[in-house]
Structures are given as structure tokens and as C-alpha cells.
Design a protein around this motif. Structure first.
Motif, short mmCIF file in Angstrom:
data_model
loop_
_atom_site.label_atom_id
_atom_site.label_comp_id
_atom_site.label_asym_id
_atom_site.label_seq_id
_atom_site.Cartn_x
_atom_site.Cartn_y
_atom_site.Cartn_z
N VAL A 33 0.84 -1.20 0.00
CA VAL A 33 0.00 0.00 0.00
C VAL A 33 0.88 1.25 0.00
O VAL A 33 1.87 1.33 0.73
N HIS A 34 0.50 2.23 -0.83
CA HIS A 34 1.25 3.48 -0.94
C HIS A 34 0.28 4.66 -0.84
O HIS A 34 -0.88 4.56 -1.27
N PRO A 35 0.73 5.79 -0.31
CA PRO A 35 -0.10 6.99 -0.33
C PRO A 35 -0.29 7.49 -1.77
O PRO A 35 0.66 7.42 -2.57
N ILE A 36 -1.47 7.97 -2.09
CA ILE A 36 -1.81 8.33 -3.47
C ILE A 36 -2.30 9.77 -3.53
O ILE A 36 -3.15 10.19 -2.74
N ILE A 37 -1.79 10.51 -4.48
CA ILE A 37 -2.33 11.82 -4.82
C ILE A 37 -2.94 11.72 -6.21
O ILE A 37 -2.23 11.50 -7.20
N HIS A 38 -4.25 11.84 -6.29
CA HIS A 38 -4.97 11.69 -7.54
C HIS A 38 -5.53 13.05 -7.94
O HIS A 38 -6.43 13.58 -7.27
N ILE A 39 -5.02 13.62 -9.02
CA ILE A 39 -5.47 14.92 -9.50
C ILE A 39 -6.25 14.70 -10.79
O ILE A 39 -5.71 14.21 -11.79
N ASP A 40 -7.53 15.06 -10.76
CA ASP A 40 -8.41 14.80 -11.89
C ASP A 40 -8.82 16.12 -12.53
O ASP A 40 -9.79 16.76 -12.13
N PHE A 41 -8.07 16.54 -13.57
CA PHE A 41 -8.44 17.76 -14.27
C PHE A 41 -9.63 17.54 -15.20
O PHE A 41 -10.27 18.50 -15.63
N ALA A 42 -9.93 16.27 -15.51
CA ALA A 42 -11.05 15.98 -16.41
C ALA A 42 -12.36 16.49 -15.83
O ALA A 42 -13.23 16.96 -16.57
N ASN A 43 -12.52 16.41 -14.52
CA ASN A 43 -13.76 16.82 -13.89
C ASN A 43 -13.60 18.06 -13.02
O ASN A 43 -14.50 18.42 -12.27
N GLY A 44 -12.43 18.72 -13.12
CA GLY A 44 -12.20 19.92 -12.35
C GLY A 44 -12.64 21.17 -13.10
O GLY A 44 -12.75 21.18 -14.32
N ASN A 45 -12.88 22.23 -12.36
CA ASN A 45 -13.28 23.50 -12.96
C ASN A 45 -12.03 24.30 -13.30
O ASN A 45 -11.27 24.70 -12.41
N VAL A 46 -11.81 24.54 -14.59
CA VAL A 46 -10.60 25.24 -15.03
C VAL A 46 -10.94 26.50 -15.83
O VAL A 46 -10.13 26.99 -16.60
N GLN A 47 -12.15 27.02 -15.64
CA GLN A 47 -12.60 28.16 -16.44
C GLN A 47 -11.80 29.43 -16.17
O GLN A 47 -11.61 30.26 -17.06
N THR A 48 -11.35 29.62 -14.94
CA THR A 48 -10.51 30.76 -14.59
C THR A 48 -9.33 30.26 -13.77
O THR A 48 -9.38 29.15 -13.21
N LEU A 49 -8.29 31.06 -13.67
CA LEU A 49 -7.14 30.67 -12.86
C LEU A 49 -7.53 30.55 -11.39
O LEU A 49 -7.00 29.70 -10.66
N GLU A 50 -8.47 31.38 -10.97
CA GLU A 50 -8.91 31.31 -9.58
C GLU A 50 -9.61 29.98 -9.30
O GLU A 50 -9.37 29.34 -8.27
N LEU A 51 -10.47 29.55 -10.23
CA LEU A 51 -11.16 28.28 -10.06
C LEU A 51 -10.20 27.10 -10.18
O LEU A 51 -10.33 26.10 -9.47
N LEU A 52 -9.23 27.21 -11.07
CA LEU A 52 -8.22 26.16 -11.20
C LEU A 52 -7.41 26.05 -9.91
O LEU A 52 -7.14 24.94 -9.43
N THR A 53 -7.04 27.20 -9.35
CA THR A 53 -6.30 27.21 -8.09
C THR A 53 -7.11 26.53 -6.99
O THR A 53 -6.60 25.72 -6.22
N GLY A 84 6.91 5.36 -0.68
CA GLY A 84 6.95 6.25 -1.82
C GLY A 84 5.54 6.66 -2.24
O GLY A 84 4.61 5.86 -2.24
N VAL A 85 5.39 7.93 -2.60
CA VAL A 85 4.08 8.47 -2.97
C VAL A 85 3.77 8.15 -4.43
O VAL A 85 4.67 8.16 -5.29
N VAL A 86 2.50 7.87 -4.72
CA VAL A 86 2.03 7.61 -6.08
C VAL A 86 1.28 8.84 -6.57
O VAL A 86 0.36 9.33 -5.91
N LEU A 87 1.68 9.35 -7.75
CA LEU A 87 1.01 10.49 -8.37
C LEU A 87 0.21 10.00 -9.58
O LEU A 87 0.77 9.37 -10.49
N LEU A 88 -1.08 10.29 -9.59
CA LEU A 88 -1.95 9.93 -10.71
C LEU A 88 -2.61 11.21 -11.19
O LEU A 88 -3.42 11.81 -10.48
#
Length: 546
Positions: free
Chosen positions: A93-113, A154-158
């Protein structure tokens, strides 16, 4: 759930889903999962790895991310009977950071942040750590270090759809560059955190350029065109016939087609995507799932999941038409200089457009022309679904006020009835709706528009047909009627028809047409670029065999 009867007994068929389910949802829901864990195992065999892979939308990238997540969570029970369960993988088992831009709001830099910070904070909370930083990049760096320190693993980045923040703003050079720089700074954290990482997997639609967004992340192993992973996404022919056997059997009953005929038609509509020259072609998963879930009805499923508006606008601004696309070539090295923001230019060069058409799935590899000193690929439309729908959307972009589908239907009916006059009138109706500012004073332009329309009619249209003493502009097979067509610009229909006669274009078609009971129409069409016309100005035909 669908049930079949076999020997009088009810047999449950596993469900097909095209929704954005997680791997765990698929397995627990008893849905069909085409086993791709052999490829994942190959990636995980290394002690550490940083992997990148681009594929067009709706090809299973998010499902692959979810599958990796379940593996690194140690959920071995979900993989019973799958390839990776039979290997020596340790399931730690490893710690996981899962970043999903597919379903994230990226309309403005503020919303992306906000999207990034919320992901960092929720991940931190799930592992019982707290973050002090409120800058996305610094919070990312802090989270990686704290997860490593907390777990000793070790951390897993997805990272899913890494390029969405840029693609969403490709219509503006200023915005595209702003988002590129922003997201590039974020990804650079990965480079400085390598000692704390076990595995990194990044997906997107566009193949990255090492001189662009990932300029400082030089350890990424790009498997996008690696033949060993060419069928990691999508379904091969063997997978289709193995995993969907019961659905194919049902489709045979539903359609009344013979099995071989049905499989050939499915292949014609939905197969053909090829991501490496030494790899098999694959079917799009959404198209196959939707086909079987909709009563084996041949429709445009994958293309309907999202109209590529920005792409069509780029093609229109560059006066690209359908006949320009087949047989395009692509240089392998050019990917390493591809910058997404190049597409935000008013008129990106032809090579950039070809790259985008390949990466978004509208063109695919046909064959490798040569490999030295650099690989050069010949491209093609992958299948009928893509070519037909692409033509429909392109025509709609060229003539937004014209009903492309309505005109196509009328043109097809007229052509099949041998009513040339009606066919020409409907062609003229379409051209009259084309804005003057996109028309080009070239015969090729008008020919290509007609070719695109006939392609949408689902009739066989051959262009630039070579004979012993000339080249025919077009041959249209409309069932009982065969049209041999010559186009002219700013000349006359008589001149076009004279060329057909002089070069004896019809000679090689007379006997085959007679055997099929076809009537041959020798058709000359002249277009006028005069500002008061810019349409078919006159036409003339001679009929053989009526």
C-alpha cells in the motif's frame, strides 16, 4: 441486466457501462472489464517509474488511473482472475495523490487554483496530515513530502487529463500561454520531489513536448507511441470477440445479419485506431459499449460525446476540407517540438493541425512510410463513424445556416433516383449558405466540398481516379446510377463534359455498369467565383445505358 436463454435456461450477461465508473465500481457491479492489467504490471515492475501516455478522449484513461489507484490501495480482492493477480506483484500500500483535471473547474485561474488546493487538502485530510501552504505548487510539494514522512512509503502520483486547463482556453493565445505557464510551474514540483515518489502516471489528449510544459521533467517515460503499449487502451478484435461474445450473439439475432457480416460491419464503423506502427488496431470502448447497449444500432456514439468546436474553427480558418485529410503524413520528431499554445495562433501551420487531428483521434496511423533518418507516418480516418461525423461537423462549421443533414438526405435520394437536376439544385442550396469570406478561388475547394457532401450521403465516392490518359475528378456510385463527374471553375459545363468525352473517362465503367444494371451519367459541373454567384453556374450531362 440483460438475460439470454440457452438450452431453456436463463443466463445472465454482465452489464456494459460507458459511464465514468471507477474500477472498483465495475468489478463490484459485475460489469465487463477487459483485462488490461498485463500492461499495468509491465509498468509497475520497476522500483520507480514516471510514465506519460496520451490518448484521444473516451479511450479509458480515467479507468486506467482508477485501476492503478485500486492496485496501490492494495485491493487485491478486486483483481481475482485478472492477469496481475497471477504475477509476483507485492501489493504493498502506498499513499496516493490523484489529480483529476477531467472533472475539475478550469474556467478561470482562480477556479483552477481552488480545484488544485481542494484536491491537496482533501488528500491530506484522508491521510491525517495538515498543510500550511496556500499556493497550489507549494501545497503540492508539501503534501508529497508529508505523505512520505507519515507513511514511510513512496508516494504515487496519478494525474488525469493534464492538458485540459490549456485545451479549454486554446481559442486565445494570451489565455493559452497563461494557463501553460501556470500548469507548467505546478508540474515542475514533480521533478524536485522524485526521491519521495514510487510511481507517477500522467494522461492527456495531447502528446507532451519535452521542450514545453514538461521541460524540467525530463525523466518521464512517454509510452504514447510505444508498440508494447499500443493496445493498452481500446479493444482489439480478439478482445471484442472474447469479452462481448454473448452480446455479439444477441446482435446477430437482433439484426438478422450473419455473424461474419455483423463483425465486418462493426469493424468498419468502430475499429481502426492505431497508436504505433507495429501495433494492432483497436476499437473505441464507448462506441462498442454504446452499440451493444442501444440494440446493436449502428450510430455515431464516440463522436457524439463532444463536438470539437475549437478544432473545427481552426480547420475552417485554414480552409481545410475533408479531402485534404486522408493520406496526410506526420513526422515523429515533430511531437517533441509540439507546443499546445501554437494552436492558439490565428493560423497555426499545417503540421500543427495534422498533429492535433492525430492526437484527438480524428486521424490515425495507417502505415509507416519510412523510419530513417526519422519516422514518417501516413495517416487516415480510423473508421466510418469518425469520417462521417467529422464531415458533418465540418460542413456545419462552414455553413452554419445550412441544414447539412437535410441537404444530404435530399441529395442522396435524388442521386439514387437518377434525378440529376434535383441533385444539383440541392448542392446549390448548400453552397448558397456558405459565407463568402471562407470561400477560396480554387477548383479544389469546390470539388472538396462536393466530395464531403457525397461522403456524408454514404454512397461510394472515388476522387482523382486515374485512367490511361487522364484523371477523373470524381466517380459517384449511387446504386442504379453511376456519375462520372468533371469539375471546372470559371469555365463552362460544356468544357467539363468535353473533357470526359475526349479522355474517354466512361470507357472502363461501361461493361461493369451494364452487368450491374447501372445507368452512367457523364456530368460536367462548372462553379463560378463571381461575387454574385460563388456557386454552381451551369451543369450538363450525357446519359449512357438508359
Amino acid at each position: 441486466m440483460i438475460y439470454l436463454l440457452k438450452n431453456g435456461e436463463g443466463i445472465s450477461m454482465r452489464e456494459i457501462t460507458t459511464s465514468l465508473y471507477t474500477f472498483e465500481d465495475l468489478i463490484k457491479g459485475n460489469c465487463i472489464y477487459v483485462d488490461k492489467t498485463k500492461y499495468i504490471y509491465q509498468l509497475l515492475k520497476k522500483a520507480k517509474a514516471q510514465i506519460f501516455c496520451s490518448r484521444p478522449r473516451r479511450f479509458g484513461k480515467s479507468l486506467t488511473i482508477s485501476t492503478l489507484e485500486a492496485i496501490f490501495e492494495g485491493k487485491r480482492e478486486l483483481f481475482k482472475g485478472l492477469y496481475i493477480d497471477s504475477t509476483d506483484y507485492d501489493w504493498s500500500v502506498h499513499p496516493i495523490i490523484h489529480i483529476d483535471f477531467a472533472n475539475g473547474n478550469v474556467q478561470t485561474l482562480e477556479l483552477l487554483t481552488r480545484t488544485i488546493l481542494e484536491t491537496m487538502q482533501s488528500t491530506a485530510q484522508s491521510y491525517g496530515v495538515s498543510l500550511q501552504e496556500d499556493d497550489p505548487s507549494l501545497a503540492f510539494k508539501e503534501l508529497i513530502r508529508k505523505l512520505y514522512d507519515k507513511t514511510g512509503k513512496g508516494v504515487v502520483l496519478l494525474i488525469d487529463e493534464y492538458d485540459k486547463p490549456i485545451l479549454e482556453h486554446i481559442g486565445s493565445m494570451e489565455d493559452a500561454e497563461k494557463y501553460r505557464d501556470y500548469i507548467g510551474n505546478f508540474y515542475q514540483i514533480i521533478k524536485g520531489s522524485e526521491r519521495y515518489l514510487r510511481f507517477t502516471f500522467i494522461t492527456g489528449v495531447t502528446k507532451f513536448a519535452k521542450v514545453s510544459i514538461f521541460s524540467k521533467l525530463n525523466n518521464l517515460d512517454d509510452i504514447s507511441m510505444n508498440p508494447s503499449y499500443g493496445t493498452m487502451f481500446g479493444y482489439t478484435q480478439d478482445e471484442l470477440e472474447s469479452y462481448f461474445k454473448e452480446y455479439i450473439d444477441k446482435a446477430v439475432d437482433d439484426t438478422g445479419m450473419k455473424r461474419d457480416e455483423l463483425l465486418a460491419e462493426i469493424k468498419n464503423w468502430y475499429d481502426g485506431f492505431k497508436f504505433a506502427d507495429k501495433s494492432l488496431s483497436v476499437y473505441n470502448p464507448v462506441s462498442i459499449g454504446s452499440f451493444f447497449n442501444n440494440g446493436s444500432d449502428f450510430e455515431n456514439y464516440w463522436f457524439a460525446t463532444g463536438t470539437p468546436t475549437f478544432l473545427m474553427k481552426l480547420l475552417r480558418s485554414n480552409h481545410i476540407v475533408l479531402s485534404d485529410l486522408p493520406r496526410r503524413t506526420l513526422n515523429g520528431t515533430s511531437f517533441n517540438t509540439f507546443n499546445l499554445t501554437d494552436l492558439a495562433q490565428t493560423s497555426p501551420d499545417d503540421e500543427r493541425l495534422t498533429q492535433l487531428l492525430y492526437q484527438t483521434g480524428y486521424l490515425t496511423i495507417d502505415k509507416l512510410l519510412w523510419s530513417s533518418p526519422d519516422k514518417v507516418y501516413q495517416l487516415k480516418f480510423p473508421n466510418f463513424e469518425v469520417s462521417y461525423s467529422f464531415a458533418q461537423n465540418l460542413l456545419s462549421e462552414y455553413a452554419p445556416k445550412a441544414s447539412a443533414t437535410d441537404n444530404v438526405t435530399k441529395i442522396r435520394l435524388a442521386a439514387m433516383d437518377g434525378d440529376t437536376e434535383a441533385m444539383i439544385e440541392h448542392l446549390k442550396a448548400f453552397f448558397s449558405a456558405l459565407p463568402y469570406d471562407i470561400q477560396v478561388k480554387e477548383e479544389k475547394y469546390y470539388k472538396s466540398i462536393v466530395y464531403t457532401i457525397f461522403r456524408m450521403c454514404n454512397m461510394k465516392m472515388m476522387t482523382e481516379v486515374t485512367t490511361s490518359i487522364g484523371r477523373i475528378d470524381g466517380v459517384l456510385d449511387a446504386g442504379k446510377h453511376l456519375y462520372i463527374i468533371e469539375f471546372k471553375l470559371n469555365k463552362t459545363a460544356d468544357a467539363a463534359l468535353e473533357q470526359i468525352d475526349e479522355k474517354k473517362y466512361a470507357d472502363s465503367f461501361i461493361i461493369p455498369a451494364k452487368e450491374k444494371g447501372q445507368v452512367i451519367h457523364q456530368l460536367g459541373i462548372n462553379f463560378s467565383y463571381d461575387e454574385k454567384t460563388r456557386n454552381v453556374s451551369d451543369w450538363k450531362e450525357e446519359i449512357i445505358g438508359k
